[in-house]
Scaffold this motif. Structure first.
Motif, short mmCIF file in Angstrom:
data_model
loop_
_atom_site.label_atom_id
_atom_site.label_comp_id
_atom_site.label_asym_id
_atom_site.label_seq_id
_atom_site.Cartn_x
_atom_site.Cartn_y
_atom_site.Cartn_z
N LEU A 377 2.66 -7.36 -3.68
CA LEU A 377 1.20 -7.35 -3.70
C LEU A 377 0.69 -5.93 -3.98
O LEU A 377 1.24 -4.96 -3.44
CB LEU A 377 0.64 -7.85 -2.36
CG LEU A 377 1.17 -9.22 -1.89
CD1 LEU A 377 0.55 -9.58 -0.55
CD2 LEU A 377 0.88 -10.30 -2.93
N PRO A 378 -0.36 -5.79 -4.81
CA PRO A 378 -0.91 -4.46 -5.10
C PRO A 378 -1.48 -3.80 -3.84
O PRO A 378 -2.10 -4.46 -3.01
CB PRO A 378 -2.01 -4.75 -6.12
CG PRO A 378 -1.69 -6.11 -6.68
CD PRO A 378 -1.01 -6.85 -5.57
N THR A 379 -1.27 -2.50 -3.73
CA THR A 379 -1.72 -1.77 -2.54
C THR A 379 -3.23 -1.80 -2.40
O THR A 379 -3.77 -1.97 -1.29
CB THR A 379 -1.22 -0.32 -2.59
OG1 THR A 379 0.21 -0.32 -2.71
CG2 THR A 379 -1.61 0.43 -1.32
N TRP A 385 -8.14 -6.36 1.54
CA TRP A 385 -7.93 -7.48 2.46
C TRP A 385 -7.89 -6.99 3.90
O TRP A 385 -8.45 -7.64 4.80
CB TRP A 385 -6.61 -8.17 2.10
CG TRP A 385 -6.08 -9.05 3.18
CD1 TRP A 385 -6.41 -10.34 3.44
CD2 TRP A 385 -5.12 -8.69 4.19
NE1 TRP A 385 -5.74 -10.81 4.53
CE2 TRP A 385 -4.93 -9.82 5.01
CE3 TRP A 385 -4.41 -7.52 4.47
CZ2 TRP A 385 -4.06 -9.81 6.08
CZ3 TRP A 385 -3.54 -7.52 5.54
CH2 TRP A 385 -3.36 -8.65 6.34
N LEU A 386 -7.23 -5.85 4.15
CA LEU A 386 -7.13 -5.34 5.52
C LEU A 386 -8.51 -4.99 6.07
O LEU A 386 -8.80 -5.27 7.26
CB LEU A 386 -6.23 -4.10 5.52
CG LEU A 386 -6.02 -3.42 6.88
CD1 LEU A 386 -5.27 -4.35 7.82
CD2 LEU A 386 -5.27 -2.10 6.71
N GLU A 387 -9.38 -4.41 5.26
CA GLU A 387 -10.71 -4.05 5.72
C GLU A 387 -11.49 -5.28 6.15
O GLU A 387 -12.13 -5.31 7.22
CB GLU A 387 -11.45 -3.31 4.62
CG GLU A 387 -12.84 -2.83 5.01
CD GLU A 387 -13.52 -2.06 3.89
OE1 GLU A 387 -14.69 -1.68 4.09
OE2 GLU A 387 -12.89 -1.87 2.82
N THR A 388 -11.43 -6.33 5.33
CA THR A 388 -12.14 -7.57 5.67
C THR A 388 -11.55 -8.23 6.91
O THR A 388 -12.27 -8.71 7.78
CB THR A 388 -12.08 -8.54 4.48
OG1 THR A 388 -12.62 -7.91 3.32
CG2 THR A 388 -12.87 -9.81 4.77
N VAL A 408 -2.57 -0.23 4.78
CA VAL A 408 -1.36 -1.05 4.75
C VAL A 408 -0.73 -0.92 3.37
O VAL A 408 -1.42 -0.74 2.36
CB VAL A 408 -1.69 -2.53 5.07
CG1 VAL A 408 -2.66 -3.11 4.06
CG2 VAL A 408 -0.41 -3.37 5.12
N THR A 409 0.58 -1.00 3.32
CA THR A 409 1.31 -0.98 2.06
C THR A 409 2.53 -1.89 2.18
O THR A 409 3.01 -2.14 3.29
CB THR A 409 1.75 0.45 1.69
OG1 THR A 409 2.34 0.44 0.40
CG2 THR A 409 2.76 0.98 2.69
N GLN A 410 2.98 -2.39 1.05
CA GLN A 410 4.18 -3.22 1.04
C GLN A 410 5.40 -2.33 0.84
O GLN A 410 5.53 -1.64 -0.16
CB GLN A 410 4.11 -4.29 -0.06
CG GLN A 410 5.31 -5.23 -0.04
CD GLN A 410 5.15 -6.42 -0.96
OE1 GLN A 410 4.12 -6.58 -1.61
NE2 GLN A 410 6.18 -7.26 -1.04
N ALA A 411 6.30 -2.36 1.82
CA ALA A 411 7.49 -1.50 1.77
C ALA A 411 8.56 -2.05 0.85
O ALA A 411 9.22 -1.31 0.14
CB ALA A 411 8.04 -1.31 3.18
N LYS A 412 8.77 -3.39 0.86
CA LYS A 412 9.80 -3.98 0.03
C LYS A 412 9.55 -5.48 -0.10
O LYS A 412 8.68 -6.04 0.56
CB LYS A 412 11.20 -3.71 0.59
CG LYS A 412 11.53 -4.45 1.88
CD LYS A 412 12.91 -4.10 2.35
CE LYS A 412 13.37 -5.00 3.49
NZ LYS A 412 13.65 -6.39 3.03
N THR A 413 10.37 -6.09 -0.94
CA THR A 413 10.36 -7.54 -1.10
C THR A 413 11.66 -8.11 -0.53
O THR A 413 12.48 -7.40 0.02
CB THR A 413 10.22 -7.92 -2.59
OG1 THR A 413 11.34 -7.38 -3.32
CG2 THR A 413 8.94 -7.36 -3.17
#
Length: 470
Positions: A377-379, A385-388, A408-413
């Motif tokens: 997912l794009p950062t 999404w996190l703000e909402t 928030v960020t995606q570290a891996k899949t």
């Protein structure tokens, strides 16, 4: 590799030990108890510069009826028919037995290229057995010890005239990759097969399902429970996409497992789950009215799959034998929602492995689960999404100061794993992380796959780095 070597012999002569030695790892289960191996197992073998496909087989038995031993013998005979070369093992310490002589005669009649190997020659007690082996009429026996690796050089010299040593096969790329840039072609070349493991309780039809998928009786099946012991890998293609199917031994409750071989089989199944991409949990759908095809042991297996971070698909086999399909499906979904909420949205497919029904839907669900498992997912979209999400349900305020979630960020899949940076990560309760997980799953359409979210402390930009204290 087209050259195939089959390893055959009566039970407990060391076939699986030799197979493991040639492939370089413990792929086949090994135990002093005779008859551990039942299915054919294939593996890429290497002996110095020689490379070939090795096939481990079940012990040859004098049985021609409908018994399990007779079906095991049929599988071994198929391996002999498909092999370019046969390694016939005997136990040199036990000498030549009538069963050895019987199957040596069978190999001569089959006109198979056969090399005689006298195994377990690590001591002087085997010398008489090596001399007896000349009487089998299969040429000079090779003194060998699979357990200790004695005689590998001699085995190499014997195999070298038979195994072709041509140029390495060129890697074939898909047609659509011909016009791509070198970097894109490299990514296509590195794409591996989808690892699909089929797990479940004993006698739910795992081997029958894989046989139906590949279109042949490749795996041993029958009415007896617990036939499969080894995790057997089969390379296959579905609509042009490579798939590695893995059949596994049935998993019973740990308290009921008192046999050493069954414990080894359960450990082998656990390793298969660890290395799988998608795990198909096969249930027994032959249930009566007001019964769910999901037992406590099935829930235990499903939890193991989720904890290991594998994508999960649930398949209900023997659906044609279910007396109340609507009621059974409703009970199944209700129990999953109550007992396994982390699998919300998991695909449930009804199949009949014996009749071949529902298999296309099952494979479509497997590939869909695989895509979700690989989702990134794009950062920027994640932080919007996190703000909402935090505005709708703010994080708690332990000690009167609200925890501030920064980004928030995606570290891996594989599986999707996210890191939330906040002011007090140790005080952020698990219940709030579960709230973020459920909302993330719903808003980004990530059904069925395990999602991992970790809280970390963000760096304070006002703290000067490298400043020495006076």
């Amino acid at each position: 590799m087209s050259f195939t070597v089959a390893i055959v012999g009566r039970p407990n002569v060391g076939k699986s030990t030799l197979f493991n030695r040639l492939v370089g790892r413990r792929m086949a289960l090994v135990d002093d108890q005779p008859g551990v191996t039942r299915d054919r197992r294939e593996g890429q073998a290497r002996l110095y510069e020689l490379e070939f496909l090795a096939i481990d087989t079940a012990g040859l038995e004098e049985a021609t009826d409908d018994s399990l031993q007779a079906r095991m013998r049929q599988q071994t005979e198929r391996a002999i028919a498909e092999a370019d070369l046969v390694l016939f093992l005997i136990d040199a310490r036990a000498g030549v037995t009538p069963l050895d002589a019987h199957f040596a005669d069978l190999l001569r009649r089959a006109s198979a290229k056969t090399l005689l190997v006298a195994n377990k020659c690590e001591g002087r007690a085997a010398e008489a057995g090596v001399l007896e082996a000349y009487g089998l009429g299969l040429g000079e026996p090779l003194a060998f010890s699979a357990e200790h690796g004695l005689g590998l050089g001699d085995l190499h010299e014997v195999l070298r005239p038979y195994v072709p040593q041509g140029e390495e096969d060129a890697i074939e790329l898909p047609a659509e990759a011909e016009d791509q840039d070198p970097e894109d072609r490299e990514s296509v070349r590195d794409y591996g097969p989808l690892q699909m493991a089929v797990v479940g309780r004993p006698n739910v039809g795992k081997s029958t399902l894989i046989n139906r998928l590949v279109g042949e009786d490749r795996l041993l099946t029958g009415p007896e429970a617990g036939i499969t012991r080894d995790a057997i890998e089969l390379d296959w293609e579905f609509e042009g996409r490579p798939v590695r199917l893995v059949d596994t031994a049935g998993l019973r409750k740990r308290a009921r497992v008192d046999d050493k071989v069954e414990r080894l089989s359960a450990a082998d199944t656990k390793r298969t789950i660890d290395f799988a991409n998608v795990v198909v949990l096969l249930l027994d759908g032959a249930v009566g009215p007001n019964e769910a095809p999901l037992e406590k042991q099935d829930l235990t297996i499903a939890r193991t799959v989720i904890e290991e971070g594998r994508a999960l698909v649930i398949a209900i086999n023997k659906w044609d034998a279910c007396s109340d399909r609507i009621g059974a499906m409703r009970l199944l979904r209700d129990r999953l929602e109550r007992s396994l909420p982390q699998t919300k949205g998991v695909s449930i497919v009804a199949v009949s492995a014996l009749e071949g029904r529902g298999l296309d839907k099952l494979l479509q669900a497997v590939f869909a689960a695989y895509e979700v498992w690989n989702a990134r997912l794009p950062t920027g979209q994640l932080n919007r999404w996190l703000e909402t999400t935090t505005e709708q349900h703010p994080p708690p305020a332990p000690g009167g100061r609200r925890i501030r979630i920064k980004y928030v960020t995606q570290a891996k899949t594989r599986p999707p794993t996210f890191v939330v940076f906040c002011s007090k990560p140790k005080d952020l309760p698990d219940s709030y992380l579960r709230y973020l997980e459920n909302t993330l799953r719903q808003d980004f359409d990530l059904p069925g796959t395990p999602i991992r979210i970790f809280a970390r402390a963000g760096e304070n930009p006002y703290v000067k780095k490298g400043r020495r204290r006076r």
